[in-house]
Enzyme design. Structure first.
Site, PDB file in Angstrom:
ATOM      1  CG  ASP A  55     -10.428 -25.371  47.313  1.00 54.27           C
ATOM      2  OD1 ASP A  55     -10.221 -26.352  47.796  1.00 54.27           O
ATOM      3  OD2 ASP A  55     -10.631 -24.121  48.004  1.00 54.27           O
ATOM      4  CD  GLU A 126     -11.026 -24.016  53.233  1.00 55.75           C
ATOM      5  OE1 GLU A 126     -10.194 -23.084  53.610  1.00 55.75           O
ATOM      6  OE2 GLU A 126     -10.332 -24.642  52.231  1.00 55.75           O
ATOM      7  CD  GLU A 193      -6.602 -30.029  54.913  1.00 58.49           C
ATOM      8  OE1 GLU A 193      -7.531 -29.487  54.384  1.00 58.49           O
ATOM      9  OE2 GLU A 193      -5.444 -30.294  54.452  1.00 58.49           O
TER      10      GLU A 193
HETATM   11  O1  KIV Z   1      -9.709 -29.136  48.320  1.00 61.65           O
HETATM   12  C1  KIV Z   1      -9.600 -30.394  48.892  1.00 61.65           C
HETATM   13  O2  KIV Z   1      -9.479 -31.461  48.114  1.00 61.65           O
HETATM   14  C2  KIV Z   1      -9.999 -30.472  50.145  1.00 61.65           C
HETATM   15  C3  KIV Z   1      -9.692 -31.893  50.601  1.00 61.65           C
HETATM   16  C4  KIV Z   1      -8.420 -32.087  50.939  1.00 61.65           C
HETATM   17  C5  KIV Z   1     -10.593 -32.008  51.965  1.00 61.65           C
HETATM   18  O3  KIV Z   1     -10.543 -29.637  50.867  1.00 61.65           O
END
Ligand code: KIV
Length: 275
Positions: A55, A126, A193
């Site tokens: 996202d 998440e 992260e």
């Molecule tokens: O949205 C994204 O690109 C992510 C990555 C940074 C893990 O969640």
């Protein structure tokens, strides 16, 4: 010519099983984000194992400050494009904010749309224990789930900053327990992260499933970067964890200036470029 290419002779399709085998044999997993077919094809042909339709497309494609406004239909659109460019890599799609929080049914239905309409091979959510029931239902129905712990950008307004997570003992314990919970609920992989590398190391050596780090140090089972950071299309976002492997901002600016100059000076096109 092939100097910088990892041995990509293994053209087997990357699957959840293959990722587990990679962890077991200590082969690191390489992941990048992509949002379109042309970029995804280059990454796939270069041997990238996992392509994430993140996202983060809200930031990269739409120029937004946060990922919150990104919609499911937008992720579906970009996932279809990415799948059109990919043969070997596994394609994982992010579930945007509020597409999996409301109820198990809602989350399950939306994950199904990503698989059926977009061709995603897995979805990423998440959160930790509070999404465990959703992870369980999806996994049992054949939808592989990638977790995402530590800095979770969809919660930016709750935390108020993109600071490193897991620096206090309490927060580190929560992230560690959430990782175990995700594995027990059936997740095939977890993104970590912006957490201290010692915590990422502990999680990676405890879990059977692979961890993919971004700002989580070298002991994760794989690494991911947002492709526009890795290629230097962005210049102002400079966290410690971004390593730029190219400076495409400069390359594109320079090429655009030359193109512009040639048009203004009536040097493009010439007659050999005409019919
Ligand atoms: O949205 C994204 O690109 C992510 C990555 C940074 C893990 O969640």
């Amino acid at each position: 010519m092939q100097k910088f290419k990892y041995n990509t002779s293994d053209r087997r399709k990357v699957t959840t099983l293959r990722l587990l085998e990679m962890k077991e044999s200590n082969e690191k997993i390489a992941c990048l984000t992509a949002y379109d077919a042309i970029t995804a094809r280059i990454f796939d042909e270069s041997g990238i194992d996992l392509i994430l339709v993140g996202d983060s497309l809200g930031n990269v494609i739409q120029g937004l400050d946060t990922t919150i406004p990104v919609t499911l239909d937008q992720v579906i659109y970009h996932t279809k494009a990415v799948q059109n460019g990919v043969k070997r890599a596994m394609v994982v799609s992010d579930m945007p904010f509020m597409t999996y929080q409301i109820s198990v049914e809602d989350a399950f239905y939306n994950a199904g749309r990503l698989m059926k309409e977009a061709g995603a091979e897995a979805v990423k959510l998440e959160g930790g224990d509070y999404i465990a029931d959703k992870v369980r239902v999806m996994t049992e129905a054949g939808i592989p789930v990638m977790g995402h712990l530590g800095l979770t950008p969809q919660s930016i307004h709750k935390f108020g900053s993109y600071r490193t997570r897991g620096t206090s003992e309490e927060e580190a314990n929560k992230i560690f327990n959430d990782a175990i919970c995700l594995e027990q609920s059936g997740a095939f992989c977890v993104v970590l992260e912006k957490i201290p590398y010692q915590l990422a190391k502990k999680i990676s050596s405890t879990l059977r499933i692979p961890t993919i780090g971004i700002g989580a140090g070298p002991y994760c089972d794989g690494q991911v970067l947002v492709y526009s950071d890795m290629l230097g299309l962005t210049t102002e976002f400079n966290p410690r964890f971004v390593r730029r492997y190219a400076h495409l901002h400069e390359v594109i600016s320079e090429a655009t200036s030359r193109y512009l100059e040639d048009i203004k000076n009536q040097e493009f096109p010439n007659l050999n470029e005409s019919y």
